[in-house]
Design a protein around this motif. Structure first.
Motif: not given
Length: 202
Positions: A144-163
């Motif tokens: 993952l690029s740095a931007e995609q990693a941040v997006t993944a973090l937002q998905m997990v942290d803010a939207r409570h999505m499973a890995l």
């Protein structure tokens, strides 16, 4: 010098039969490995036997499968012995590279090993071509690029999505997401949560 080598796969098996056969062939030194599988790379007895072989010497084994892990490995060993001027004799198969018949059989085994390698290579190329035709990605999963990693973090942290769901959305493996989030956590000096949401049973 005639050097013998014997091996059994378990501690319970007995080396006496092989050792007696090697002595009958005039072996002056016999090296053994007991309780060591043929697939094991670390065989101290074999290493010692090979180290004793000078040009003009002969290595004797009871059977071919006592020496090589596979046909290609066996051929590699025998090629090395031939280059060093060392003869080889397998008692059970009646292979003796000091005579013309033994050398002929050795060359046949070499050709067979080369044929096996060619088949494996051909199947690998065919499999890769078929996968490419289906549109499958070859090689390791992309990072993952740095931007995609941040997006993944937002998905997990803010939207409570499973890995697994995050990984599916980004088109990568779940472990790729885990590694990216771990990198982010290290870069943030541990301020990100250590344990991230994941689906139950995944």
């Amino acid at each position: 010098m005639i050097v013998g080598y014997a091996r059994v796969s378990t501690e319970e098996q007995n080396l006496d039969l092989q050792v007696a056969a090697l002595r009958a062939q005039g072996c002056q030194r016999i090296y053994t490995d007991q309780g060591i599988s043929g697939s094991c790379r670390d065989r101290p007895g074999l290493d010692e036997a090979l180290a004793q072989l000078a040009p003009g010497a002969k290595l004797v084994v009871w059977k071919l499968d006592r020496l090589g892990r596979s046909v290609p490995h066996l051929i590699t060993l025998l090629d090395d012995l031939a280059r060093r001027g060392v003869r080889f004799h397998s008692v059970t198969e009646h292979i003796d590279t000091s005579c013309s018949g033994g050398r002929l059989l050795f060359h046949f085994l070499s050709a067979l090993a080369e044929y096996e390698r060619s088949l494996i290579s051909e199947r690998t190329r065919a499999g890769m071509a078929a996968a490419k035709a289906r549109g499958a990605a070859l090689g390791r999963p992309r990072r993952l690029s740095a931007e995609q990693a941040v997006t993944a973090l937002q998905m997990v942290d803010a939207r409570h999505m499973a890995l697994p769901e995050v990984a599916h959305q980004l088109g990568v493996h779940r472990r790729t997401v885990e590694r990216a989030l771990s990198r982010l956590r290290r870069e943030e000096g541990g301020r990100l949560p250590l344990f991230l949401p994941t689906a139950v049973g995944v």
